[in-house]
Design an enzyme around this catalytic site. Structure first.
Site, short mmCIF file in Angstrom:
data_model
loop_
_atom_site.label_atom_id
_atom_site.label_comp_id
_atom_site.label_asym_id
_atom_site.label_seq_id
_atom_site.Cartn_x
_atom_site.Cartn_y
_atom_site.Cartn_z
CB SER A 1 -0.96 -0.03 1.19
OG SER A 1 -1.87 1.04 1.14
CG HIS B 1 -6.38 -0.28 0.23
ND1 HIS B 1 -5.72 0.17 -0.90
CD2 HIS B 1 -5.48 -0.23 1.24
CE1 HIS B 1 -4.48 0.48 -0.57
NE2 HIS B 1 -4.30 0.25 0.70
#
Length: 310
Positions: free
Chosen positions: A94, A199
């Site tokens: 990420s 997300h």
């Protein structure tokens, strides 16, 4: 011929108070980089890193630049102490994907630092505007997790390792997932201590704001491959870099596939640069026996240098 390594960089959630403090005290290059971060941002990021409190460090606008700076400070020291270190590829979980790009030379330290600070700030704003959460689902089939996520109207956020998938969405949706997980044969559903639904579609406002910043940023494709979380593939152009960094804000982190890609290409020595050793743990479940050296502090650097120079 140097030691060929793949660099892995930590994602949000790995931060801890004290991160980087012993590195700055022991290694001038680490201190110089952390000082540059303070100067570039115009506030004392180092204070949040070294002294906390954890509530301050956990703020998305603080922990993202902190993890970015910490990972690259470790790399600066390693390059100094292991001169023949050869970086074969980079990847990051990420937020860590930005650190991976900086390590590969896609952009310079300051450019990446400003990007992750803005990304963190935009995500912090999105968390405040929406009521969301995340949960880790342990010991379930991927098909069962996807089915449950669809039924509860939440998104699948992270494919971290076999048997560990994270979902993200509204507080109500996550509560439903946790309540119904066992009905789908999922062994355990654990709510995560996060500020919002990363997300997931609830981060769309942050993605749109980041897209605008990315459009005015220059990127360089270098000889060091960088694996994108979003596509689980090596980025090949400036357009793809920009697109994948934008779309991963709301998209799934395909970490298992990303690591499988690197393993398939024959890479067998990984260095995890960041706190906690989480990525090494994931790798142990993705493929047993793969060598991951996790480095976060002076003790870790000393052990890694001894091994790499052996």
């Amino acid at each position: 011929m140097g030691k060929k390594v793949v660099l892995l960089f930590s994602g949000q959630g790995a931060q801890k108070v004290g991160m980087g403090q012993d590195l700055a005290a022991a290694y001038p290059k680490a201190k110089a980089l952390i000082d540059r971060a303070d100067e570039t941002l115009g506030f004392k990021l180092s204070e949040a890193m070294f002294q906390g409190p954890i509530e301050e460090l956990t703020r998305t606008s603080r922990c993202q630049p902190a993890l970015y700076t910490h990972g690259l400070a470790v790399l600066e020291v390693l390059k100094d102490l292991v001169p023949d270190l050869e970086v074969a590829a980079c990847a990051g979980l990420s937020l860590g994907e930005f650190t991976a790009h900086a390590a590969a030379g896609t952009f310079d330290f300051e450019t990446g630092l400003k990007l992750v600070y803005q990304r963190g700030s935009f995500m912090e704003e999105a968390c405040e505007e929406t009521k969301g959460g995340m949960a880790a689902l342990i010991g379930g089939e991927e098909s069962a997790v996807r089915e449950l996520a669809a039924e509860c109207d939440v998104d699948v956020a992270n494919f971290n390792s076999p048997g560990q998938i994270v979902v993200s969405g509204t507080e109500e949706g996550i509560a439903n997932v946790i309540a119904r997980a066992k009905d789908k044969g999922i062994r355990k559903a654990v709510p995560l201590p996060v500020a919002g639904a990363y997300h997931s579609r609830l981060m769309k406002s942050a993605q749109d704001k980041l897209a605008s910043v990315l459009q005015s940023t220059s990127f360089k494709v270098t000889d060091i491959p960088v694996v994108s979380n979003y596509e689980a593939d090596v980025v090949t152009s400036e357009i793809v870099i920009r697109s994948t960094l934008e779309r991963q804000v709301t998209g799934s982190v395909r970490w298992v596939e990303s690591m499988q890609l690197l393993l398939k290409e024959g890479h067998d020595l990984f260095l995890e640069l960041g706190p906690g050793g989480v990525l090494g743990g994931f790798m142990g479940r993705i493929q047993k026996g793969v060598k991951v050296i996790s480095i976060e502090d002076v003790k870790g650097i000393e052990a890694a240098v001894a091994e790499l120079n052996a």
